[in-house]
Write an enzyme that holds these catalytic residues in place. Structure first.
Site, PDB file in Angstrom:
ATOM      1  N   HIS A   1       0.838  -1.207   0.000  1.00 44.62           N
ATOM      2  CA  HIS A   1       0.000   0.000   0.000  1.00 44.62           C
ATOM      3  C   HIS A   1       0.872   1.256   0.000  1.00 44.62           C
ATOM      4  O   HIS A   1       0.584   2.230  -0.701  1.00 44.62           O
ATOM      5  CB  HIS A   1      -0.928   0.015   1.211  1.00 44.62           C
ATOM      6  CG  HIS A   1      -1.910  -1.112   1.222  1.00 44.62           C
ATOM      7  ND1 HIS A   1      -2.778  -1.329   2.275  1.00 44.62           N
ATOM      8  CD2 HIS A   1      -2.173  -2.101   0.322  1.00 44.62           C
ATOM      9  CE1 HIS A   1      -3.519  -2.394   2.018  1.00 44.62           C
ATOM     10  NE2 HIS A   1      -3.166  -2.879   0.837  1.00 44.62           N
TER      11      HIS A   1
ATOM     12  N   HIS B   1      -0.602 -11.458  -4.690  1.00 42.13           N
ATOM     13  CA  HIS B   1       0.783 -11.051  -4.454  1.00 42.13           C
ATOM     14  C   HIS B   1       1.800 -12.002  -5.077  1.00 42.13           C
ATOM     15  O   HIS B   1       2.806 -11.564  -5.633  1.00 42.13           O
ATOM     16  CB  HIS B   1       1.037 -10.920  -2.955  1.00 42.13           C
ATOM     17  CG  HIS B   1       0.158  -9.914  -2.285  1.00 42.13           C
ATOM     18  ND1 HIS B   1       0.215  -8.572  -2.584  1.00 42.13           N
ATOM     19  CD2 HIS B   1      -0.814 -10.054  -1.343  1.00 42.13           C
ATOM     20  CE1 HIS B   1      -0.684  -7.921  -1.849  1.00 42.13           C
ATOM     21  NE2 HIS B   1      -1.318  -8.801  -1.097  1.00 42.13           N
TER      22      HIS B   1
END
EC number: 3.5.1.108
Length: 302
Positions: free
Chosen positions: A82, A265
């Site tokens: 993030h 991911h």
């Protein structure tokens, strides 16, 4: 003619504080200006120790729940994506991150607080330039029915689809270009999401102790616990945020048309390694998860 891209750092230091999503403890993250060609570097403070962990593909050690980097031993910093999505959006190539926990604070579950924090610190354009990553042939990674593709393009754009076994998340998709303005308004504010039953299972194991409706979109079996969403398709937008943050580990701006279906991911980092191997001609060290627990009992108690 290719536009020259200058390296950038922040103008002033800035401090951000928030809750660690797993520990539930307050985490302090300090961002500092850096000289050109420093890259992005974390300094993890553990007591009197100051541990250097560069942001690079060779330092990625786990992608099971988030993207985690480490120093080759037990020291690591997790949930970096993030922060890196905001860093990439603003073109920051050189910055020092000082952190007092093994996880970047979750903030509101999106990249917006990091984006706002960096903008408040100011951005300094450096004299040195950096070459963006471009590809001449398609690159893809596949894992069963999940895939992630990068096609040659003069701009950065994405087509992303998710398909969860949930009435609100079946066949959710989004296509957009990804310039700084669009990322800042349409992607970075999208919050992380999860299923209530999974959150409860994690909390029973002493994890996700900082997770709440203040920092996540939470789904029940047939709806949302949250009173409102920031976008009707906030979940797929957050997956795009994660993808941008994960690919930012390459350390350079990048261009291409990203096409993703049910990715995450692990596929993001696999694609990044394939891209860099093609661009540099060198095979990158394969990351290996040491299966280090997200938190040891000692860390959770801090």
């Amino acid at each position: 003619m290719q536009t020259v891209i200058h390296r950038k750092t922040i103008q002033n230091s800035v401090t951000l504080k928030g809750i660690g999503v797993h520990s539930g403890k307050v985490v302090t993250l300090r961002l500092h200006p850096a000289e050109a060609n420093t890259g992005l570097i974390f300094y993890l403070y553990k007591g009197i120790q100051k541990i250097r962990i560069p942001v690079s593909l060779d330092h990625v050690v786990d992608t099971s729940n988030a993207t985690t980097i480490g120093d080759g031993s037990s020291n690591r910093v997790q949930t970096i994506e993030h922060l890196l999505a905001a860093v990439h959006t603003l073109g920051i190539t050189d910055c020092i991150f000082e952190i007092d926990s093994v996880e970047v604070p979750i903030m509101d579950g999106s990249s917006l607080p990091f984006w706002e924090g960096i903008r408040s610190a100011g951005i300094r354009v450096l004299e040195e330039t950096i070459e963006p990553i471009t590809i001449t042939n398609p690159i893809w990674v596949v894992d069963g029915d999940k895939y992630l593709v990068m096609l040659p393009s003069d701009e950065l754009k994405v087509t992303y689809s998710i398909d969860f076994n949930h009435p609100l998340l079946r066949g959710q998709s989004y296509t957009t270009t990804l310039d700084e303005s669009i990322l800042g308004t349409d992607i970075l504010p999208a919050r992380t999401f999860g299923f209530l039953k999974d959150v409860e299972a994690l909390q029973a194991r002493g994890l996700a102790m900082g997770g709440s409706l203040d920092n996540a979109v939470v789904l029940t079996d047939d709806g949302y616990l949250n009173d409102h969403l920031r976008y009707d398709n906030e979940c797929v937008r957050h997956k795009i945020l994660d993808l941008v943050g994960d690919l930012a580990v390459m350390g350079r701006p990048f261009r291409g048309h990203l096409i993703a279906s049910k990715a995450g991911h692990a596929l993001d980092i696999s694609l990044a390694k394939c891209i860099m191997s093609q661009v540099t001609g060198n095979e990158l060290t394969q990351y290996k998860s040491k299966r280090i627990p997200l938190f040891s009992k000692k860390e959770a108690a801090k």
